[in-house]
Design an enzyme around this catalytic site. Sequence first.
Site, mmCIF file in Angstrom:
data_model
loop_
_atom_site.group_PDB
_atom_site.id
_atom_site.type_symbol
_atom_site.label_atom_id
_atom_site.label_comp_id
_atom_site.label_asym_id
_atom_site.label_seq_id
_atom_site.Cartn_x
_atom_site.Cartn_y
_atom_site.Cartn_z
ATOM 1 N N GLU A 1 0.827 -1.227 0.000
ATOM 2 C CA GLU A 1 0.000 0.000 0.000
ATOM 3 C C GLU A 1 0.852 1.264 0.000
ATOM 4 O O GLU A 1 0.762 2.113 0.893
ATOM 5 C CB GLU A 1 -0.971 0.002 1.183
ATOM 6 N N GLU B 1 -6.611 -7.959 -1.143
ATOM 7 C CA GLU B 1 -6.986 -7.966 0.274
ATOM 8 C C GLU B 1 -8.446 -7.571 0.419
ATOM 9 O O GLU B 1 -8.917 -6.647 -0.244
ATOM 10 C CB GLU B 1 -6.187 -6.915 1.067
#
Length: 697
Positions: A149, A311
């Site tokens: 991320e 995710e």
Amino acid sequence: MLRNQTKILYGGDYNPDQWPQDVWREDMRLFKLAGIDIATINVFSWALNQPDEQTYRFEWLDDVMDMLRDNGVRVCLGTGTAAHPAWMARRYPDVLTVDSQGRKRKFGRRHNSCPNSPSFREFSRRMASGLAERYKDHPALLLWHVNNEYGWRCYCDNCERAFREWLKSRYGTLEELNRAWYTSFWGHTFYDWDEIVLPSHLSELMDASNIDKTAFQGISLDYDRFNSDSILACYKLERDAIKAVIPDAVVTTNFQSNGTYKPLDYFKWAKELDVVALDSYPTNDMPMSLIAMRHDLMRGLKGGRPYMLMEQSPSQLNWKDVNPLKRPGVMRLWSYQAVARGAESIMFFQLRRSAGAFEKFHGAVIDHAGHEHTRVFRECAELGRELERLGDRLLGAKTAAKVAIVFDWDNWWAIEHSSGPTERLKYLEQIQKYYDAFYERNVQVDMIGTESELGGYELVVAPVLYMAKRGYAARLEAYVAAGGTFVTTFFSGIVDENDRVTLGGYPGELRKLLGIWVEETDALFPGQTNAMEMHGGGASGLEGTYSCGLLCDLLHPEGAETEAAFGGDFYRGMPALTRNRFGGGEAWYIASDPEEAFLAAFFARLAERKGIRPIAELPAGVEASVREKDGFRYTFLLNHRAEPVPVDLGGESRLELLSGSRMSGAATLPAHGVFILQSPADETEERSGFAEWAATT
Ligand code: GLA
Ligand code: ZN
């Protein structure tokens, strides 16, 4: 579709480094029960793998890789560079970022490295390279997960120096930079590159709680671009280090904020990724269409290619103020929502719930109870079995849309840096509103960027195209001249790519295409409205009056026909909706921010005129999306409601993939239920009985 992929991959983040080995063995048993075949490992293990500058310890990772191989689980290998070790922060403080207030951070948290830190870049490059050398021949290795991320902002001296270099390569000369940034304003003329400083709260930013509010748009816009590029350079460095060892490695990184993370231009990033990977964490209060839009955007980033759902939580989150459980069936439903729009993996954060620290209350496949007898585990295992049954049926399937919505990070940044005419204009909200008009009607939409091809679409919608980048207006003109339909809105065509106003009248370069001149723009207070009075009998087919607000453009037609006029204020009677015939096509301008009912009705009529059919006519709360492959069309019906709903599947009997039964006619979609209906792709929509356009307006 990844090499050797034979089914939708199923698994997620796995942190055996937090557990003793006897737990690993139990994990393997539970993975098998749940049908898990992919694990993302090593995502935050830098400190473990490298206790000091010279020493690397990968023995634990060797064991994990081997164990996963022995148990038929493929590896998405993290490079682990998203949290630097404490020793590194101490010995090489350049890895630490400086915030927009000028404060140098200390060691802590994660996603914490300066993207222009020479130490961070060198240590992370070495780590990626070392991992690639070690695991290049490991049979479990499927793909690479670089960092995690990505996304932060840094205002340190290294970033400042790098910004100047970035500017030199963009502008060449200071004269050109001064021109592009309009530095004659407020005495900003630069005579030396070293006079340029980052736009932080010590310089241009005007409001401590707002990173957008800047005194100098040109600088701030370029800082956004520079920051996105700087972080991208870190990704590329690791990727190239991996590919130097494994030329055909599949490399990605996970995109955050459900795919609309403002600081990173994901269209630019996607070019550097072998496959796009999304982290999707919808909260319970989020409209489902927003999530659908983001999935479509992920598919759009690489021009329609499938992507990975990297995710999602099997149940609750931990980082909101209040974190409700995912209700029974919702995890499965949201998983298929992703598959319906192009995802070819379903992966969780996380496989086993941590015993301590920040994420110990985050949902996981294996809970603190440690066994399989939990609701969440059962739901995960059921989905695992379904995905096994689905096999490769949907892999590589395409989604064909006739409608495209343009999404552009530069435009997003520029609009929200703008001082005036209103702070209330939020780009994402506008995009969402337009997307919704199609979503609610079950019309398939592609989300595209400003570099994407337009030719294949019947209808291209560019909400608030404030920035017309070089050449874009000409491309839109060519598209419309060739028969396309283009729709844009208020506050469009105002500036060029440097946020400099295109002089001579708004909407600047779009003026010819739209056949209008916008003279002024009025800003309305919250709750204040005007009205769009339809003329009736026009091409829009609409009658009556719709409410509008936010901004109202006061415009003069220059060839365009007026379809609606403002109903109030001193500009009553001036055009509020125009249509310009241009070559073989037409270009529409919506001069204010209309109520949703207008957009629903307007696009329903437009779609009808263009022969754009909905996938299905469905009750509210049921979503539809189609993927096609090998002569088959797969229609997904997704019930977002907590109760069963009746659906009409039409006369033809079709195979429903999840139940394996044939279905037709009146059917009931269970609460949070999913159907995937298979039909021959060449079946006419009439025969399928799926598509009856409800032109209810
Ligand atoms: C992000 C991160 C994960 C984890 C989850 C929790 O997506 O990538 O490491 O922290 O959030 O929701
Ligand atoms: Zn920095």
